[in-house]
Motif scaffolding. Structure first.
Motif, PDB file in Angstrom:
ATOM      1  N   LEU A  91      -4.561   7.460 -11.118  1.00 45.44           N
ATOM      2  CA  LEU A  91      -5.381   7.506  -9.821  1.00 45.44           C
ATOM      3  C   LEU A  91      -6.720   7.147 -10.229  1.00 45.44           C
ATOM      4  N   THR A  92      -6.845   5.817 -10.524  1.00 49.04           N
ATOM      5  CA  THR A  92      -8.109   5.368 -10.948  1.00 49.04           C
ATOM      6  C   THR A  92      -9.144   5.181  -9.912  1.00 49.04           C
ATOM      7  N   SER A  93      -8.793   4.853  -8.623  1.00 50.07           N
ATOM      8  CA  SER A  93      -9.669   4.848  -7.512  1.00 50.07           C
ATOM      9  C   SER A  93      -9.145   5.286  -6.326  1.00 50.07           C
ATOM     10  N   PHE A  94      -9.862   5.276  -5.193  1.00 50.24           N
ATOM     11  CA  PHE A  94      -9.182   5.626  -3.871  1.00 50.24           C
ATOM     12  C   PHE A  94      -8.481   4.187  -3.361  1.00 50.24           C
ATOM     13  N   MET A 128      -5.334  17.384  -2.908  1.00 50.41           N
ATOM     14  CA  MET A 128      -5.685  17.684  -4.188  1.00 50.41           C
ATOM     15  C   MET A 128      -5.843  16.492  -5.200  1.00 50.41           C
ATOM     16  N   ALA A 129      -4.640  15.747  -4.923  1.00 47.26           N
ATOM     17  CA  ALA A 129      -4.888  14.470  -5.801  1.00 47.26           C
ATOM     18  C   ALA A 129      -5.854  13.449  -5.649  1.00 47.26           C
ATOM     19  N   MET A 130      -6.275  13.602  -4.258  1.00 43.99           N
ATOM     20  CA  MET A 130      -7.447  12.846  -3.819  1.00 43.99           C
ATOM     21  C   MET A 130      -8.704  13.231  -4.676  1.00 43.99           C
ATOM     22  N   LEU A 131      -8.958  14.212  -5.134  1.00 43.79           N
ATOM     23  CA  LEU A 131     -10.092  14.735  -6.041  1.00 43.79           C
ATOM     24  C   LEU A 131     -10.009  13.805  -7.341  1.00 43.79           C
ATOM     25  N   GLN A 132      -8.873  13.628  -7.716  1.00 43.83           N
ATOM     26  CA  GLN A 132      -8.687  12.891  -9.084  1.00 43.83           C
ATOM     27  C   GLN A 132      -9.346  11.485  -8.819  1.00 43.83           C
TER      28      GLN A 132
END
Length: 274
Positions: A91-94, A128-132
């Motif tokens: 997950l390198t970016s939104f 929670m993964a969005m925070l990554q």
């Protein structure tokens, strides 16, 4: 026993005080680590390492802040400096995350008996993964400021920056998370098509959800459905609750101390003959 007395007793080698201290701080460390790293096993490993750092450096605590603040500072410094995780590499970016959400063209609802539990697992894991997708400085700012509700003057002490700089990081992290949620998440914005229940089947098929080994939903210690509105930014993350762990950190630490080392003058030193 007051905080200073408890720490002094730990330094002097009192086992009961030591256990009391560890039991008090490990939930703080674990919940920070889990939110920062997403992966439960990684968070458990990080928690143990952070606990060791805290207990072997108790003499460095000068009492100028609350002990929890000091613990968060040690934990934050450790987490910020960890090597890049596998999820961070993915997950390198939104934008990458948004493309992943749109990859399933015809999602289907999951309607088995455990659908509520797995829908919660999906929602918690996804948000929670969005925070990554945030860089680590922004991620820790969001966790401390938006989820844990720590004030900027304290959080800046934890993150070794100024209150003004921390507030800027927090504002930017909220802006980026909010924009992503508003454009993609059906919980946050009902006009979006993405629904947690319709993603459960695909998550199971690709191994992101393992039904007999959930990462979040069946390990919540305290949870308040009415805490905040789910369509608010902090509401989504506040409604995760407090996560518990299945690891007996006290037992592990005792084994480390008894088999490899002893606490002596607040330093870990090898026993003679080992």
């Amino acid at each position: 026993m007051e905080e200073k007395e408890l720490i002094k007793s730990c330094i002097e080698g009192n086992k009961q005080s030591f256990e009391k201290l560890i039991n008090a701080i490990q939930p703080l460390i674990f919940n920070l680590s889990l939110r920062f790293l997403w992966n439960r096993m990684d968070a458990e490993d990080a928690t143990q390492e952070i606990l060791i750092k805290v207990i072997t450096n108790l003499s460095k605590f000068n009492g100028q802040s609350k002990f929890n603040t000091y613990v968060y500072r040690v934990a934050t410094n450790y987490l910020i400096n960890l090597k890049q995780t596998n999820l961070e590499k993915t997950l390198t970016s939104f934008e990458v995350f948004a493309d992943d959400l749109k990859a399933i063209k015809e999602p289907t609802s999951y309607d088995l008996a455990d659908k509520n539990l797995l829908e919660k697992e999906m929602k918690t894991g996804c948000t929670m993964a969005m925070l990554q997708c945030l860089d680590r400085d922004l991620r820790i700012a969001f966790i401390l400021g938006s989820i844990f509700k720590i004030k900027s003057n304290v959080a800046s002490n934890i993150t070794n920056t100024t209150p003004e700089n921390f507030r800027k990081r927090l504002e930017l992290s909220r802006k980026r998370i909010g924009e992503f949620l508003n454009s993609n998440c059906g919980v946050y914005n009902p006009y979006n098509n993405c629904r947690c229940n319709k993603r459960v089947n695909s998550a199971i098929s690709c191994g992101r959800i393992v039904k007999n080994k959930l990462n979040f939903a069946d390990k919540i210690e305290s949870y308040n459905e009415e805490m905040e509105e789910l369509n608010s930014l902090s509401g989504i993350y506040q409604n995760h609750g407090t996560f518990k762990n299945d690891i007996d950190f006290m037992k592990q630490l005792n084994e480390i101390i008894e088999t490899k080392s002893i606490i002596n003058d607040n330093r870990i030193t090898k026993k003679s003959g080992t």
